[in-house]
Design a protein around this motif. Sequence first.
Motif, PDB file in Angstrom:
ATOM      1  N   ASP A 200       0.830  -1.205   0.000  1.00  0.00           N
ATOM      2  CA  ASP A 200       0.000   0.000   0.000  1.00  0.00           C
ATOM      3  C   ASP A 200       0.866   1.257   0.000  1.00  0.00           C
ATOM      4  OD1 ASP A 200      -2.205  -1.622   0.056  1.00  0.00           O
ATOM      5  OD2 ASP A 200      -2.614  -1.338   2.208  1.00  0.00           O
ATOM      6  N   LEU A 201       1.956   1.225   0.772  1.00  0.00           N
ATOM      7  CA  LEU A 201       2.861   2.378   0.826  1.00  0.00           C
ATOM      8  C   LEU A 201       3.509   2.626  -0.528  1.00  0.00           C
ATOM      9  CD1 LEU A 201       4.205   4.532   2.612  1.00  0.00           C
ATOM     10  CD2 LEU A 201       5.996   2.870   3.093  1.00  0.00           C
ATOM     11  N   ILE A 202       3.939   1.550  -1.188  1.00  0.00           N
ATOM     12  CA  ILE A 202       4.541   1.692  -2.520  1.00  0.00           C
ATOM     13  C   ILE A 202       3.510   2.256  -3.488  1.00  0.00           C
ATOM     14  CG2 ILE A 202       5.459   0.386  -4.472  1.00  0.00           C
ATOM     15  CD1 ILE A 202       6.808  -1.461  -2.372  1.00  0.00           C
ATOM     16  N   ALA A 203       2.264   1.738  -3.408  1.00  0.00           N
ATOM     17  CA  ALA A 203       1.202   2.249  -4.284  1.00  0.00           C
ATOM     18  C   ALA A 203       0.935   3.722  -3.993  1.00  0.00           C
ATOM     19  CB  ALA A 203      -0.065   1.420  -4.098  1.00  0.00           C
ATOM     20  N   LEU A 204       0.906   4.081  -2.696  1.00  0.00           N
ATOM     21  CA  LEU A 204       0.683   5.487  -2.339  1.00  0.00           C
ATOM     22  C   LEU A 204       1.827   6.375  -2.814  1.00  0.00           C
ATOM     23  CD1 LEU A 204      -0.816   5.223   1.247  1.00  0.00           C
ATOM     24  CD2 LEU A 204      -1.970   6.029  -0.806  1.00  0.00           C
ATOM     25  N   LYS A 205       3.065   5.857  -2.725  1.00  0.00           N
ATOM     26  CA  LYS A 205       4.201   6.648  -3.203  1.00  0.00           C
ATOM     27  C   LYS A 205       4.096   6.879  -4.701  1.00  0.00           C
ATOM     28  CE  LYS A 205       7.700   5.561   0.273  1.00  0.00           C
ATOM     29  NZ  LYS A 205       8.984   4.885   0.538  1.00  0.00           N
ATOM     30  N   SER A 206       3.718   5.820  -5.436  1.00  0.00           N
ATOM     31  CA  SER A 206       3.595   5.994  -6.895  1.00  0.00           C
ATOM     32  C   SER A 206       2.452   6.948  -7.205  1.00  0.00           C
ATOM     33  CB  SER A 206       3.393   4.644  -7.591  1.00  0.00           C
ATOM     34  OG  SER A 206       2.169   4.057  -7.200  1.00  0.00           O
ATOM     35  N   GLU A 207       1.337   6.830  -6.463  1.00  0.00           N
ATOM     36  CA  GLU A 207       0.233   7.767  -6.660  1.00  0.00           C
ATOM     37  C   GLU A 207       0.666   9.180  -6.304  1.00  0.00           C
ATOM     38  OE1 GLU A 207      -3.289   6.592  -4.578  1.00  0.00           O
ATOM     39  OE2 GLU A 207      -3.333   4.623  -5.541  1.00  0.00           O
ATOM     40  N   CYS A 208       1.465   9.306  -5.271  1.00  0.00           N
ATOM     41  CA  CYS A 208       1.961  10.617  -4.852  1.00  0.00           C
ATOM     42  C   CYS A 208       2.842  11.226  -5.945  1.00  0.00           C
ATOM     43  CB  CYS A 208       2.729  10.473  -3.537  1.00  0.00           C
ATOM     44  SG  CYS A 208       3.270  12.029  -2.830  1.00  0.00           S
ATOM     45  N   GLU A 209       3.680  10.376  -6.551  1.00  0.00           N
ATOM     46  CA  GLU A 209       4.523  10.865  -7.647  1.00  0.00           C
ATOM     47  C   GLU A 209       3.658  11.323  -8.814  1.00  0.00           C
ATOM     48  OE1 GLU A 209       7.808  11.460  -7.817  1.00  0.00           O
ATOM     49  OE2 GLU A 209       7.820  10.957  -5.686  1.00  0.00           O
ATOM     50  N   VAL A 210       2.615  10.544  -9.122  1.00  0.00           N
ATOM     51  CA  VAL A 210       1.699  10.920 -10.208  1.00  0.00           C
ATOM     52  C   VAL A 210       1.013  12.239  -9.874  1.00  0.00           C
ATOM     53  CG1 VAL A 210      -0.450  10.260 -11.361  1.00  0.00           C
ATOM     54  CG2 VAL A 210       1.337   8.559 -11.022  1.00  0.00           C
ATOM     55  N   VAL A 211       0.572  12.363  -8.617  1.00  0.00           N
ATOM     56  CA  VAL A 211      -0.093  13.601  -8.192  1.00  0.00           C
ATOM     57  C   VAL A 211       0.879  14.774  -8.264  1.00  0.00           C
ATOM     58  CG1 VAL A 211      -1.083  14.768  -6.178  1.00  0.00           C
ATOM     59  CG2 VAL A 211      -1.844  12.472  -6.785  1.00  0.00           C
ATOM     60  N   ARG A 212       2.130  14.548  -7.836  1.00  0.00           N
ATOM     61  CA  ARG A 212       3.123  15.630  -7.896  1.00  0.00           C
ATOM     62  C   ARG A 212       3.398  16.055  -9.331  1.00  0.00           C
ATOM     63  NH1 ARG A 212       7.291  13.345  -3.393  1.00  0.00           N
ATOM     64  NH2 ARG A 212       6.156  14.101  -1.576  1.00  0.00           N
ATOM     65  N   SER A 213       3.551  15.064 -10.202  1.00  0.00           N
ATOM     66  CA  SER A 213       3.802  15.430 -11.608  1.00  0.00           C
ATOM     67  C   SER A 213       2.583  16.122 -12.197  1.00  0.00           C
ATOM     68  CB  SER A 213       4.184  14.187 -12.426  1.00  0.00           C
ATOM     69  OG  SER A 213       3.113  13.272 -12.469  1.00  0.00           O
ATOM     70  N   SER A 214       1.379  15.634 -11.836  1.00  0.00           N
ATOM     71  CA  SER A 214       0.155  16.298 -12.317  1.00  0.00           C
ATOM     72  C   SER A 214       0.067  17.712 -11.760  1.00  0.00           C
ATOM     73  CB  SER A 214      -1.083  15.506 -11.891  1.00  0.00           C
ATOM     74  OG  SER A 214      -1.084  14.233 -12.454  1.00  0.00           O
ATOM     75  N   GLU A 215       0.440  17.858 -10.487  1.00  0.00           N
ATOM     76  CA  GLU A 215       0.416  19.179  -9.871  1.00  0.00           C
ATOM     77  C   GLU A 215       1.418  20.113 -10.563  1.00  0.00           C
ATOM     78  OE1 GLU A 215       0.911  21.208  -5.446  1.00  0.00           O
ATOM     79  OE2 GLU A 215       1.475  19.128  -5.759  1.00  0.00           O
ATOM     80  N   GLN A 216       2.587  19.579 -10.892  1.00  0.00           N
ATOM     81  CA  GLN A 216       3.592  20.390 -11.593  1.00  0.00           C
ATOM     82  C   GLN A 216       3.060  20.826 -12.962  1.00  0.00           C
ATOM     83  OE1 GLN A 216       6.341  21.434 -10.274  1.00  0.00           O
ATOM     84  NE2 GLN A 216       7.017  22.513 -12.075  1.00  0.00           N
ATOM     85  N   ILE A 217       2.421  19.881 -13.662  1.00  0.00           N
ATOM     86  CA  ILE A 217       1.836  20.214 -14.977  1.00  0.00           C
ATOM     87  C   ILE A 217       0.745  21.255 -14.804  1.00  0.00           C
ATOM     88  CG2 ILE A 217       0.441  19.268 -16.862  1.00  0.00           C
ATOM     89  CD1 ILE A 217       2.026  16.634 -16.486  1.00  0.00           C
ATOM     90  N   LEU A 218      -0.106  21.066 -13.780  1.00  0.00           N
ATOM     91  CA  LEU A 218      -1.176  22.040 -13.536  1.00  0.00           C
ATOM     92  C   LEU A 218      -0.612  23.413 -13.179  1.00  0.00           C
ATOM     93  CD1 LEU A 218      -3.771  19.923 -11.529  1.00  0.00           C
ATOM     94  CD2 LEU A 218      -4.038  20.839 -13.832  1.00  0.00           C
TER      95      LEU A 218
END
Length: 192
Positions: free
Chosen positions: A110-128
């Motif tokens: 779950d932590l690994i999945a959350l980290k990958s989701e966090c990375e996706v969110v961070r990259s999406s946030e950077q794009i936004l």
Amino acid sequence: KEFDKQNVSIFRNKDVGNISGQQETSYSYLLDVANKENNRLLLKLKKSGQDREALREAYEALKMKERQFTLSGKLAQDSGRRLRTAHQELQRIKKAWEAEQQLSVQREKDLIALKSECEVVRSSEQILRQERSKTLAELALLRDRVRELDEERRRLAKVEKFIAKHSTSESDNESTKLQTGLRNGSSRARVP
């Protein structure tokens, strides 16, 4: 029984005081025999006492062994009960540990999945954020353009108003101005 009868008769005769010589010899012989028998019986008694003491000690040793056996049996039962209880506790702890290990593995996943989701969110946030900056820049340009258009529209409205206001009076004056302007040599003329 015979010895006792003779002994009793001798003692009776002795008491009476009429002991003869033959009887005296038999008395000393009997006394020797009695002493030997007495010594033999004393030895036998002593040996019996020793045997009795040895038997008593053996009996006490056996009783002690029996008590120790009973005590060790109770201790063995108690130890067995404790061992079974400890084994059950160990099995319970082992199952709890295995469950915790599985939960830990699941938490890691779950932590690994959350980290990958966090990375996706961070990259999406950077794009936004980049898009927001671009949008804000475009919005600023649009505001400037709208302001320029509003100024142009106001200016045109004023010009039209001015033209509308002066177009009737100017048409009369225009011909005069044209004539005056031609006379003065000016080529400036207003076009309605």
